[in-house]
Design a protein around this motif. Structure first.
Motif, PDB file in Angstrom:
ATOM      1  N   LEU A  82      -0.793  46.218  16.055  1.00 32.83           N
ATOM      2  CA  LEU A  82      -1.073  45.980  17.480  1.00 32.83           C
ATOM      3  C   LEU A  82      -2.298  46.779  17.906  1.00 32.83           C
ATOM      4  O   LEU A  82      -3.149  46.266  18.637  1.00 32.83           O
ATOM      5  CB  LEU A  82       0.142  46.341  18.340  1.00 32.83           C
ATOM      6  N   LYS A  83      -2.425  48.007  17.425  1.00 31.94           N
ATOM      7  CA  LYS A  83      -3.604  48.806  17.754  1.00 31.94           C
ATOM      8  C   LYS A  83      -4.867  48.146  17.200  1.00 31.94           C
ATOM      9  O   LYS A  83      -5.904  48.102  17.873  1.00 31.94           O
ATOM     10  CB  LYS A  83      -3.463  50.223  17.211  1.00 31.94           C
ATOM     11  N   ALA A  84      -4.791  47.598  15.992  1.00 30.91           N
ATOM     12  CA  ALA A  84      -5.951  46.923  15.404  1.00 30.91           C
ATOM     13  C   ALA A  84      -6.369  45.716  16.247  1.00 30.91           C
ATOM     14  O   ALA A  84      -7.568  45.480  16.461  1.00 30.91           O
ATOM     15  CB  ALA A  84      -5.643  46.488  13.973  1.00 30.91           C
ATOM     16  N   VAL A  85      -5.388  44.967  16.737  1.00 27.39           N
ATOM     17  CA  VAL A  85      -5.691  43.820  17.611  1.00 27.39           C
ATOM     18  C   VAL A  85      -6.377  44.315  18.878  1.00 27.39           C
ATOM     19  O   VAL A  85      -7.400  43.764  19.307  1.00 27.39           O
ATOM     20  CB  VAL A  85      -4.411  43.015  17.937  1.00 27.39           C
ATOM     21  N   HIS A  86      -5.828  45.360  19.487  1.00 23.90           N
ATOM     22  CA  HIS A  86      -6.431  45.904  20.707  1.00 23.90           C
ATOM     23  C   HIS A  86      -7.850  46.391  20.444  1.00 23.90           C
ATOM     24  O   HIS A  86      -8.747  46.143  21.262  1.00 23.90           O
ATOM     25  CB  HIS A  86      -5.562  47.036  21.264  1.00 23.90           C
ATOM     26  N   ASP A  87      -8.050  47.068  19.331  1.00 28.54           N
ATOM     27  CA  ASP A  87      -9.390  47.567  18.999  1.00 28.54           C
ATOM     28  C   ASP A  87     -10.379  46.419  18.844  1.00 28.54           C
ATOM     29  O   ASP A  87     -11.487  46.459  19.395  1.00 28.54           O
ATOM     30  CB  ASP A  87      -9.363  48.400  17.716  1.00 28.54           C
ATOM     31  N   ASP A  88      -9.982  45.393  18.088  1.00 32.18           N
ATOM     32  CA  ASP A  88     -10.894  44.268  17.852  1.00 32.18           C
ATOM     33  C   ASP A  88     -11.158  43.443  19.102  1.00 32.18           C
ATOM     34  O   ASP A  88     -12.202  42.795  19.204  1.00 32.18           O
ATOM     35  CB  ASP A  88     -10.364  43.372  16.729  1.00 32.18           C
ATOM     36  N   ARG A  89     -10.244  43.485  20.040  1.00 31.69           N
ATOM     37  CA  ARG A  89     -10.440  42.758  21.297  1.00 31.69           C
ATOM     38  C   ARG A  89     -11.045  43.648  22.375  1.00 31.69           C
ATOM     39  O   ARG A  89     -11.214  43.217  23.515  1.00 31.69           O
ATOM     40  CB  ARG A  89      -9.122  42.164  21.782  1.00 31.69           C
ATOM     41  N   HIS A  90     -11.359  44.892  22.009  1.00 26.89           N
ATOM     42  CA  HIS A  90     -11.948  45.864  22.935  1.00 26.89           C
ATOM     43  C   HIS A  90     -11.045  46.093  24.145  1.00 26.89           C
ATOM     44  O   HIS A  90     -11.521  46.178  25.283  1.00 26.89           O
ATOM     45  CB  HIS A  90     -13.360  45.445  23.362  1.00 26.89           C
ATOM     46  N   LEU A  91      -9.752  46.210  23.869  1.00 21.99           N
ATOM     47  CA  LEU A  91      -8.771  46.490  24.909  1.00 21.99           C
ATOM     48  C   LEU A  91      -8.345  47.947  24.815  1.00 21.99           C
ATOM     49  O   LEU A  91      -8.441  48.566  23.745  1.00 21.99           O
ATOM     50  CB  LEU A  91      -7.539  45.591  24.739  1.00 21.99           C
ATOM     51  N   ARG A  92      -7.852  48.438  25.914  1.00 19.99           N
ATOM     52  CA  ARG A  92      -7.287  49.788  25.903  1.00 19.99           C
ATOM     53  C   ARG A  92      -6.123  49.804  24.924  1.00 19.99           C
ATOM     54  O   ARG A  92      -5.426  48.803  24.758  1.00 19.99           O
ATOM     55  CB  ARG A  92      -6.794  50.102  27.320  1.00 19.99           C
ATOM     56  N   GLY A  93      -5.918  50.905  24.259  1.00 21.78           N
ATOM     57  CA  GLY A  93      -4.845  51.014  23.266  1.00 21.78           C
ATOM     58  C   GLY A  93      -3.484  50.664  23.854  1.00 21.78           C
ATOM     59  O   GLY A  93      -3.246  50.856  25.049  1.00 21.78           O
ATOM     60  N   PRO A  94      -2.594  50.149  23.034  1.00 16.58           N
ATOM     61  CA  PRO A  94      -1.272  49.777  23.524  1.00 16.58           C
ATOM     62  C   PRO A  94      -0.495  51.016  23.974  1.00 16.58           C
ATOM     63  O   PRO A  94      -0.642  52.095  23.396  1.00 16.58           O
ATOM     64  CB  PRO A  94      -0.606  49.112  22.324  1.00 16.58           C
ATOM     65  N   ARG A  95       0.294  50.864  25.008  1.00 19.92           N
ATOM     66  CA  ARG A  95       1.121  51.958  25.516  1.00 19.92           C
ATOM     67  C   ARG A  95       2.520  51.790  24.946  1.00 19.92           C
ATOM     68  O   ARG A  95       3.279  50.932  25.395  1.00 19.92           O
ATOM     69  CB  ARG A  95       1.140  51.923  27.046  1.00 19.92           C
ATOM     70  N   LEU A  96       2.832  52.596  23.952  1.00 17.15           N
ATOM     71  CA  LEU A  96       4.128  52.527  23.290  1.00 17.15           C
ATOM     72  C   LEU A  96       4.914  53.782  23.630  1.00 17.15           C
ATOM     73  O   LEU A  96       4.596  54.864  23.160  1.00 17.15           O
ATOM     74  CB  LEU A  96       3.942  52.396  21.778  1.00 17.15           C
ATOM     75  N   VAL A  97       5.920  53.625  24.482  1.00 18.36           N
ATOM     76  CA  VAL A  97       6.738  54.760  24.918  1.00 18.36           C
ATOM     77  C   VAL A  97       8.207  54.433  24.687  1.00 18.36           C
ATOM     78  O   VAL A  97       8.580  53.282  24.477  1.00 18.36           O
ATOM     79  CB  VAL A  97       6.494  55.093  26.406  1.00 18.36           C
ATOM     80  N   GLY A  98       9.021  55.460  24.754  1.00 13.84           N
ATOM     81  CA  GLY A  98      10.454  55.276  24.580  1.00 13.84           C
ATOM     82  C   GLY A  98      10.872  55.596  23.157  1.00 13.84           C
ATOM     83  O   GLY A  98      10.094  56.124  22.353  1.00 13.84           O
ATOM     84  N   ASP A  99      12.115  55.254  22.856  1.00 12.58           N
ATOM     85  CA  ASP A  99      12.616  55.509  21.504  1.00 12.58           C
ATOM     86  C   ASP A  99      11.967  54.538  20.522  1.00 12.58           C
ATOM     87  O   ASP A  99      11.231  53.630  20.909  1.00 12.58           O
ATOM     88  CB  ASP A  99      14.144  55.440  21.455  1.00 12.58           C
ATOM     89  N   SER A 100      12.231  54.737  19.253  1.00 12.01           N
ATOM     90  CA  SER A 100      11.550  53.950  18.223  1.00 12.01           C
ATOM     91  C   SER A 100      11.858  52.457  18.333  1.00 12.01           C
ATOM     92  O   SER A 100      10.976  51.624  18.107  1.00 12.01           O
ATOM     93  CB  SER A 100      11.887  54.473  16.831  1.00 12.01           C
ATOM     94  N   LEU A 101      13.086  52.086  18.684  1.00 17.18           N
ATOM     95  CA  LEU A 101      13.416  50.667  18.817  1.00 17.18           C
ATOM     96  C   LEU A 101      12.691  50.045  20.009  1.00 17.18           C
ATOM     97  O   LEU A 101      12.173  48.930  19.915  1.00 17.18           O
ATOM     98  CB  LEU A 101      14.932  50.479  18.940  1.00 17.18           C
ATOM     99  N   THR A 102      12.600  50.778  21.107  1.00 20.08           N
ATOM    100  CA  THR A 102      11.874  50.281  22.285  1.00 20.08           C
ATOM    101  C   THR A 102      10.400  50.101  21.962  1.00 20.08           C
ATOM    102  O   THR A 102       9.785  49.095  22.334  1.00 20.08           O
ATOM    103  CB  THR A 102      12.054  51.249  23.472  1.00 20.08           C
ATOM    104  N   ARG A 103       9.829  51.071  21.238  1.00 21.23           N
ATOM    105  CA  ARG A 103       8.416  50.952  20.847  1.00 21.23           C
ATOM    106  C   ARG A 103       8.197  49.763  19.925  1.00 21.23           C
ATOM    107  O   ARG A 103       7.198  49.049  20.039  1.00 21.23           O
ATOM    108  CB  ARG A 103       7.935  52.245  20.186  1.00 21.23           C
ATOM    109  N   LEU A 104       9.150  49.520  19.035  1.00 25.85           N
ATOM    110  CA  LEU A 104       9.029  48.372  18.136  1.00 25.85           C
ATOM    111  C   LEU A 104       9.085  47.065  18.925  1.00 25.85           C
ATOM    112  O   LEU A 104       8.276  46.160  18.705  1.00 25.85           O
ATOM    113  CB  LEU A 104      10.113  48.397  17.061  1.00 25.85           C
ATOM    114  N   HIS A 105      10.038  46.961  19.852  1.00 28.02           N
ATOM    115  CA  HIS A 105      10.115  45.765  20.706  1.00 28.02           C
ATOM    116  C   HIS A 105       8.794  45.549  21.445  1.00 28.02           C
ATOM    117  O   HIS A 105       8.298  44.419  21.531  1.00 28.02           O
ATOM    118  CB  HIS A 105      11.249  45.895  21.730  1.00 28.02           C
TER     119      HIS A 105
END
Length: 175
Positions: A82-105
């Motif tokens: 997801l970070k690679a997609v954001h980087d290639d699209r020149h978007l702000r990095g993804p905001r992944l917060v919460g526990d590991s399952l929430t971040r995965l979702h």
């Protein structure tokens, strides 16, 4: 006509992934959170009590299965994609917060939201499909070792169908 960057089959749509590989990648991404959760259940220590002296509590849990632990950790690759997609699209990095399952979702939802762009033009689509496919296969060997989904619902020969999806188990023998 282009060639699918994952399976290398001719693709008349001109996309980086063919229709079959796109559908497979989408399905695999959607199944990853369930698989991650199932792997977590396998890591939970047993709540069984020991046969030792009373009043001392149960025995220490068995050591964690390192392979399962490592496999669960490999789900971090979804965040990296997801970070690679954001980087290639020149978007702000993804905001992944919460526990590991929430971040995965969140990461899965992010990749699925970008899927039209990924499939249409992204040169990394084939590598994404390969890595997600490998992660999915590895997790499936642990949480769903039978690749035939119908096998889990197939009755044993000694069971009798009662209609409406109900089955009667044979009576227990003397025991």
């Amino acid at each position: 006509m282009t060639t699918c960057t994952h399976c290398h089959a001719p693709d008349p749509t001109g996309s980086t992934l063919c229709v079959h590989c796109t559908a497979t990648l989408t399905r695999q991404l959607q199944q990853l959170p369930r698989m991650y959760e199932a792997l977590g259940i396998l890591l939970a220590p047993s709540m069984a009590t020991g046969q030792g002296r009373g009043g001392k509590g149960g025995p220490a849990p068995l050591p964690v299965d390192g392979d399962t632990f490592d496999l669960r950790a490999s789900f971090d690759t979804v965040y990296a994609w997801l970070k690679a997609v954001h980087d290639d699209r020149h978007l702000r990095g993804p905001r992944l917060v919460g526990d590991s399952l929430t971040r995965l979702h969140t990461a899965v939802a992010g990749l699925l939201a970008h899927m039209p762009w990924i499939v249409a033009t992204w040169p990394g689509a084939g590598d994404l499909a390969s890595e997600i496919g490998e992660l999915h296969r590895s997790a499936a060997t642990v949480v769903d070792p039978d690749p035939d989904p119908a096998a889990a619902h197939r009755p044993l020969p000694e069971h009798r169908h009662l209609g409406s999806g109900l089955w009667r188990c044979p009576p227990a023998g003397p025991g």
